[in-house]
Design a protein around this motif. Structure first.
Motif, PDB file in Angstrom:
ATOM      1  N   LYS A 177      42.006   7.728  -3.760  1.00  0.00           N
ATOM      2  CA  LYS A 177      42.529   7.278  -2.475  1.00  0.00           C
ATOM      3  C   LYS A 177      42.107   5.844  -2.169  1.00  0.00           C
ATOM      4  O   LYS A 177      42.881   5.066  -1.620  1.00  0.00           O
ATOM      5  CB  LYS A 177      42.020   8.190  -1.351  1.00  0.00           C
ATOM      6  CG  LYS A 177      42.787   9.483  -1.220  1.00  0.00           C
ATOM      7  CD  LYS A 177      43.980   9.297  -0.275  1.00  0.00           C
ATOM      8  CE  LYS A 177      44.943  10.456  -0.365  1.00  0.00           C
ATOM      9  NZ  LYS A 177      44.280  11.730  -0.057  1.00  0.00           N
ATOM     10  N   ALA A 183      45.361  -0.952  -3.408  1.00  0.00           N
ATOM     11  CA  ALA A 183      46.686  -1.378  -3.864  1.00  0.00           C
ATOM     12  C   ALA A 183      47.648  -1.483  -2.682  1.00  0.00           C
ATOM     13  O   ALA A 183      48.397  -2.456  -2.567  1.00  0.00           O
ATOM     14  CB  ALA A 183      47.229  -0.384  -4.888  1.00  0.00           C
ATOM     15  N   ALA A 184      47.609  -0.497  -1.778  1.00  0.00           N
ATOM     16  CA  ALA A 184      48.540  -0.481  -0.650  1.00  0.00           C
ATOM     17  C   ALA A 184      48.341  -1.695   0.254  1.00  0.00           C
ATOM     18  O   ALA A 184      49.280  -2.158   0.893  1.00  0.00           O
ATOM     19  CB  ALA A 184      48.363   0.804   0.158  1.00  0.00           C
ATOM     20  N   TYR A 185      47.108  -2.213   0.307  1.00  0.00           N
ATOM     21  CA  TYR A 185      46.865  -3.369   1.161  1.00  0.00           C
ATOM     22  C   TYR A 185      46.855  -4.676   0.386  1.00  0.00           C
ATOM     23  O   TYR A 185      46.372  -5.699   0.867  1.00  0.00           O
ATOM     24  CB  TYR A 185      45.586  -3.173   1.982  1.00  0.00           C
ATOM     25  CG  TYR A 185      45.857  -2.216   3.114  1.00  0.00           C
ATOM     26  CD1 TYR A 185      46.409  -2.675   4.307  1.00  0.00           C
ATOM     27  CD2 TYR A 185      45.651  -0.853   2.969  1.00  0.00           C
ATOM     28  CE1 TYR A 185      46.732  -1.803   5.324  1.00  0.00           C
ATOM     29  CE2 TYR A 185      45.963   0.025   3.978  1.00  0.00           C
ATOM     30  CZ  TYR A 185      46.511  -0.456   5.158  1.00  0.00           C
ATOM     31  OH  TYR A 185      46.839   0.399   6.153  1.00  0.00           O
ATOM     32  N   GLY A 186      47.369  -4.622  -0.848  1.00  0.00           N
ATOM     33  CA  GLY A 186      47.626  -5.862  -1.574  1.00  0.00           C
ATOM     34  C   GLY A 186      46.462  -6.409  -2.381  1.00  0.00           C
ATOM     35  O   GLY A 186      46.467  -7.572  -2.750  1.00  0.00           O
ATOM     36  N   LYS A 188      44.881  -7.171  -5.579  1.00  0.00           N
ATOM     37  CA  LYS A 188      45.306  -7.235  -6.976  1.00  0.00           C
ATOM     38  C   LYS A 188      44.295  -8.078  -7.743  1.00  0.00           C
ATOM     39  O   LYS A 188      43.548  -8.858  -7.162  1.00  0.00           O
ATOM     40  CB  LYS A 188      46.691  -7.892  -7.089  1.00  0.00           C
ATOM     41  CG  LYS A 188      47.826  -7.007  -6.596  1.00  0.00           C
ATOM     42  CD  LYS A 188      49.179  -7.579  -6.977  1.00  0.00           C
ATOM     43  CE  LYS A 188      49.742  -8.558  -6.001  1.00  0.00           C
ATOM     44  NZ  LYS A 188      50.220  -8.205  -4.724  1.00  0.00           N
TER      45      LYS A 188
ATOM     46  N   ARG B  57      55.115   7.630  -0.683  1.00  0.00           N
ATOM     47  CA  ARG B  57      54.375   6.823  -1.647  1.00  0.00           C
ATOM     48  C   ARG B  57      55.310   5.898  -2.431  1.00  0.00           C
ATOM     49  O   ARG B  57      54.912   4.797  -2.825  1.00  0.00           O
ATOM     50  CB  ARG B  57      53.584   7.718  -2.597  1.00  0.00           C
ATOM     51  CG  ARG B  57      52.462   8.486  -1.867  1.00  0.00           C
ATOM     52  CD  ARG B  57      51.928   9.638  -2.690  1.00  0.00           C
ATOM     53  NE  ARG B  57      51.497   9.189  -3.998  1.00  0.00           N
ATOM     54  CZ  ARG B  57      50.322   8.602  -4.231  1.00  0.00           C
ATOM     55  NH1 ARG B  57      49.475   8.461  -3.243  1.00  0.00           N
ATOM     56  NH2 ARG B  57      50.018   8.204  -5.423  1.00  0.00           N
ATOM     57  N   GLN B  78      53.226  -9.678   2.407  1.00  0.00           N
ATOM     58  CA  GLN B  78      52.634  -9.509   1.082  1.00  0.00           C
ATOM     59  C   GLN B  78      52.795  -8.083   0.577  1.00  0.00           C
ATOM     60  O   GLN B  78      52.935  -7.839  -0.606  1.00  0.00           O
ATOM     61  CB  GLN B  78      51.144  -9.837   1.157  1.00  0.00           C
ATOM     62  CG  GLN B  78      50.873 -11.293   1.405  1.00  0.00           C
ATOM     63  CD  GLN B  78      50.360 -11.971   0.154  1.00  0.00           C
ATOM     64  OE1 GLN B  78      49.802 -11.329  -0.719  1.00  0.00           O
ATOM     65  NE2 GLN B  78      50.574 -13.272   0.049  1.00  0.00           N
ATOM     66  N   ILE B  79      52.716  -7.132   1.489  1.00  0.00           N
ATOM     67  CA  ILE B  79      52.775  -5.739   1.082  1.00  0.00           C
ATOM     68  C   ILE B  79      54.045  -5.116   1.647  1.00  0.00           C
ATOM     69  O   ILE B  79      54.530  -5.535   2.700  1.00  0.00           O
ATOM     70  CB  ILE B  79      51.534  -4.954   1.575  1.00  0.00           C
ATOM     71  CG1 ILE B  79      51.296  -5.204   3.080  1.00  0.00           C
ATOM     72  CG2 ILE B  79      50.308  -5.352   0.783  1.00  0.00           C
ATOM     73  CD1 ILE B  79      50.201  -4.354   3.663  1.00  0.00           C
ATOM     74  N   ALA B  82      52.373  -0.946   5.533  1.00  0.00           N
ATOM     75  CA  ALA B  82      50.968  -0.634   5.752  1.00  0.00           C
ATOM     76  C   ALA B  82      50.802   0.884   5.711  1.00  0.00           C
ATOM     77  O   ALA B  82      51.500   1.599   6.413  1.00  0.00           O
ATOM     78  CB  ALA B  82      50.501  -1.191   7.090  1.00  0.00           C
ATOM     79  N   PHE B  83      49.889   1.318   4.870  1.00  0.00           N
ATOM     80  CA  PHE B  83      49.756   2.744   4.601  1.00  0.00           C
ATOM     81  C   PHE B  83      48.561   3.326   5.354  1.00  0.00           C
ATOM     82  O   PHE B  83      47.501   2.724   5.410  1.00  0.00           O
ATOM     83  CB  PHE B  83      49.545   2.944   3.100  1.00  0.00           C
ATOM     84  CG  PHE B  83      50.238   4.147   2.539  1.00  0.00           C
ATOM     85  CD1 PHE B  83      51.462   4.029   1.903  1.00  0.00           C
ATOM     86  CD2 PHE B  83      49.669   5.408   2.654  1.00  0.00           C
ATOM     87  CE1 PHE B  83      52.111   5.137   1.383  1.00  0.00           C
ATOM     88  CE2 PHE B  83      50.310   6.518   2.140  1.00  0.00           C
ATOM     89  CZ  PHE B  83      51.535   6.387   1.501  1.00  0.00           C
ATOM     90  N   VAL B  84      48.747   4.524   5.916  1.00  0.00           N
ATOM     91  CA  VAL B  84      47.607   5.249   6.492  1.00  0.00           C
ATOM     92  C   VAL B  84      47.467   6.550   5.707  1.00  0.00           C
ATOM     93  O   VAL B  84      48.406   7.337   5.635  1.00  0.00           O
ATOM     94  CB  VAL B  84      47.813   5.565   7.987  1.00  0.00           C
ATOM     95  CG1 VAL B  84      46.594   6.303   8.548  1.00  0.00           C
ATOM     96  CG2 VAL B  84      48.060   4.298   8.778  1.00  0.00           C
ATOM     97  N   PHE B  85      46.298   6.743   5.108  1.00  0.00           N
ATOM     98  CA  PHE B  85      46.071   7.939   4.296  1.00  0.00           C
ATOM     99  C   PHE B  85      45.485   9.047   5.159  1.00  0.00           C
ATOM    100  O   PHE B  85      44.962   8.809   6.243  1.00  0.00           O
ATOM    101  CB  PHE B  85      45.123   7.629   3.146  1.00  0.00           C
ATOM    102  CG  PHE B  85      45.666   6.610   2.189  1.00  0.00           C
ATOM    103  CD1 PHE B  85      46.371   7.002   1.071  1.00  0.00           C
ATOM    104  CD2 PHE B  85      45.487   5.254   2.418  1.00  0.00           C
ATOM    105  CE1 PHE B  85      46.877   6.060   0.183  1.00  0.00           C
ATOM    106  CE2 PHE B  85      45.994   4.306   1.547  1.00  0.00           C
ATOM    107  CZ  PHE B  85      46.688   4.714   0.425  1.00  0.00           C
ATOM    108  N   ALA B 147      41.475   3.602  10.227  1.00  0.00           N
ATOM    109  CA  ALA B 147      42.580   3.546   9.266  1.00  0.00           C
ATOM    110  C   ALA B 147      43.880   3.113   9.954  1.00  0.00           C
ATOM    111  O   ALA B 147      44.652   2.314   9.411  1.00  0.00           O
ATOM    112  CB  ALA B 147      42.768   4.905   8.602  1.00  0.00           C
ATOM    113  N   ARG B 150      43.672  -0.566  10.901  1.00  0.00           N
ATOM    114  CA  ARG B 150      43.837  -1.400   9.711  1.00  0.00           C
ATOM    115  C   ARG B 150      45.323  -1.585   9.389  1.00  0.00           C
ATOM    116  O   ARG B 150      45.755  -2.673   9.025  1.00  0.00           O
ATOM    117  CB  ARG B 150      43.125  -0.754   8.519  1.00  0.00           C
ATOM    118  CG  ARG B 150      43.286  -1.527   7.226  1.00  0.00           C
ATOM    119  CD  ARG B 150      42.494  -0.925   6.095  1.00  0.00           C
ATOM    120  NE  ARG B 150      42.959   0.401   5.706  1.00  0.00           N
ATOM    121  CZ  ARG B 150      42.412   1.131   4.737  1.00  0.00           C
ATOM    122  NH1 ARG B 150      41.372   0.671   4.089  1.00  0.00           N
ATOM    123  NH2 ARG B 150      42.888   2.311   4.432  1.00  0.00           N
ATOM    124  N   ALA B 151      46.094  -0.501   9.565  1.00  0.00           N
ATOM    125  CA  ALA B 151      47.523  -0.576   9.271  1.00  0.00           C
ATOM    126  C   ALA B 151      48.245  -1.467  10.284  1.00  0.00           C
ATOM    127  O   ALA B 151      48.989  -2.374   9.909  1.00  0.00           O
ATOM    128  CB  ALA B 151      48.128   0.818   9.266  1.00  0.00           C
TER     129      ALA B 151
END
Lengths: 281, 262
Positions: A177, A183-186, A188, B57, B78-79, B82-85, B147, B150-151
């Protein structure tokens, strides 16, 4: 009536607080007892040793009383003999172990991050790891002669393998996770390495360093046993046995033990300092 | 309101995901299409293993689709999103403030700027006193607030949430739902959220996507009629109960099959 009920309530509160204070006092006295026990047990054993050696219950030729060992150690400090043996051991340990640890961590991190590199080197290193490093010491002696180099290399190899294996495990143990979050937040390339992989592997790196310290001390002592040198604490122990001076043998043993303990303690301290996020676990 | 609406929508067309379990191909997702309007809150519900997380995903770039096309809003981010797990998605080795500012740091924002934005989000999720704390010192609910902050802090127009409240206890979860509604109503980002909780889906979203069991396909696309801003009071309305039982009836059979095949 309201005043009576308030005073009753206050009374009850008072009694509860008194009970809580008593509970806390009990817990504290137990903690003190634990501390006293942990310090007094080794002291008691030393006193027992001293008495049994003096009254010949155990053979003082093999187990000289601690007071004699201390005296011998003191004399060895004064005439410089102890430092003459401690300094080379420390040098071999720190140069070989330091370089071994750094390269082991770097290689481990690279192998943990690169699938190709791990495929290329993983099986090879796994095959080499269980080889007793001390068994290749004669080869090193053959190549480098009776110099410092083969001793340092022996310690280096030992530390390198332990650190490489621990670091790779550390990278693999990072929660998927968290890698995905990176990776999800860029994150690299080098950022991924610096902010995710490296800190994630650190707990394993530190436990590797502690294991490596113990093993490196064993290897440096063993290498110094071999007669390829006339210095070092291992030589001191071996030579004292051959000359049958048990006090000096024990002095060497104690100093090696203390070196191991100091390094391990320093590592634990720096782990607490460098990985504050692991505190209170 | 500082809502910055992005003009382009997220469009997924005929997305399929097939992986192999031994020799057998497993269809996780079959010809799944979905368009997300900018500034909308959409929840996906579906039985376990229906590929709803897989779809999320894929949108977030964490997994590759087998076939199909996905069009993301192109606004120089850039991304992709924004992902929240669900859990364990915040970095244990970073302080709360560093965690919130992580996305900004990765996009190359200078320290002063990202700290300012992170501090703002820190207080919006009421964690001002915990800026320098590490995640292990927080409760589960507080960690999820980190989390979520952050997103949002990334400024990304699209937020993908994979059961963000799934690991929380029932009461904390309800409090967090309230907070999430409030935050989203101020920001109006495009949100796609996967959840198991039908009530949660209705309370939070404009639209509930009901998926069928494996292979995951779109079963029904339901518009949630309640006005915004919303509160939990809508739970007491007959429309709410009706909607809930409608979704449950759609899910019940597939959930049963999924449970028995588990």
């Amino acid at each position: 009536m309201s005043t009576t009920s308030t005073s009753l309530q206050g009374d009850r509160e008072q009694r509860t607080l008194v009970a809580a204070t008593a509970q806390r006092a009990r817990e504290r006295s137990l903690a003190t007892r634990d501390l006293v026990l942990s310090i007094s047990t080794p002291i008691l054993l030393l006193v027992l040793w001293e008495l049994s050696a003096r009254y010949q219950i155990i053979d003082p030729r093999f187990f000289p009383p601690p007071s004699q060992i201390v005296t011998a150690g003191y004399e060895m400090i004064l005439d410089g003999e102890l430092w003459m043996h401690t300094a080379p051991t420390l040098m071999r340990l720190f140069v070989g172990g330091g370089l071994g640890a750094i390269s082991g961590i770097v290689v481990g991190l690279l192998m943990g991050s690169s699938r190709a590199l791990n495929a290329a080197l993983g099986p090879l290193f796994s095959a080499l790891y269980p080889l007793p490093k001390i068994a290749i010491f004669p080869i090193l002696l053959m190549i480098f002669g009776p110099t410092e180099t083969p001793k340092i290399i022996a310690v280096f190899i030992t530390t390198f393998f332990i650190m490489q294996i621990n670091t790779v495990s550390g990278v693999w143990a990072i929660d998927r996770k968290l890698l995905e979050a990176g990776a999800a937040y860029g994150a690299k390339g080098f950022d991924r390495f610096r902010f995710v992989v490296l800190p994630g592997a650190m707990p394993f790196v530190f436990s590797g360093l502690k294991t490596a310290t113990g093993t490196a001390v064993v290897v440096v002592t063993a290498v110094e046993f071999t007669g390829a040198t006339t210095t070092g604490l291992g030589y001191l122990i071996w030579n004292s046995w051959q000359l049958f001076i048990p006090e000096k043998l024990y002095v060497g043993l104690v100093v090696i033990g203390v070196i191991g303990a100091i390094v391990t303690t320093l590592l634990s301290r720096s782990e607490k300092l460098l990985l504050p996020w692991r505190r209170e676990r | 309101m500082n809502a910055r609406k992005s003009s382009s929508a997220v469009v997924a067309e005929d997305v399929s995901k097939v992986f192999f379990s031994g020799q057998d191909p497993v269809w996780a997702l079959e010809d799944f299409s979905l368009t997300l309007e900018p500034g909308s809150f959409t929840c996906i519900v579906g039985p376990s293993g229906c590929g709803k997380s897989t779809f999320l995903r894929i949108l977030g770039g964490l997994e590759e689709r087998t076939v199909g096309t996905v069009t993301m809003p192109d606004d120089g981010q850039q991304i992709p999103a924004a992902f929240v797990f669900q859990e364990h998605g915040v970095f244990p080795w970073m302080t709360v403030l560093d965690n919130i500012g992580f996305g900004l740091r990765m996009s190359g924002l200078k320290k002063a700027e990202r700290t300012e934005i992170a501090r703002d989000w820190l207080s919006r999720v009421r964690l001002d006193d915990f800026a320098d704390a590490y995640p292990h010192q927080l409760s589960g609910g507080m960690r999820q607030r980190v989390a979520i902050a952050r997103a949002f802090a990334t400024g990304s127009p699209l937020l993908l949430m994979d059961e963000p409240l799934g690991a929380l206890d029932a009461q904390t979860r309800m409090l967090m739902q309230e907070e999430l509604i409030a935050l989203w109503e101020q920001e109006r980002k495009t949100v796609l959220m996967v959840t198991h909780d039908i009530d949660e889906a209705i309370i939070l979203s404009d639209r509930v996507i009901v998926m069928s069991g494996r292979p995951g396909t779109l079963r029904e696309d339901i518009t949630v009629p309640f006005e915004r801003p919303r509160t939990f009071d809508i739970e007491r309305t007959p429309e709410f109960s009706e909607l809930r039982s409608r979704i449950w009836n759609l899910l019940r059979e597939d959930a049963l099959t999924a449970e028995e095949n588990a």
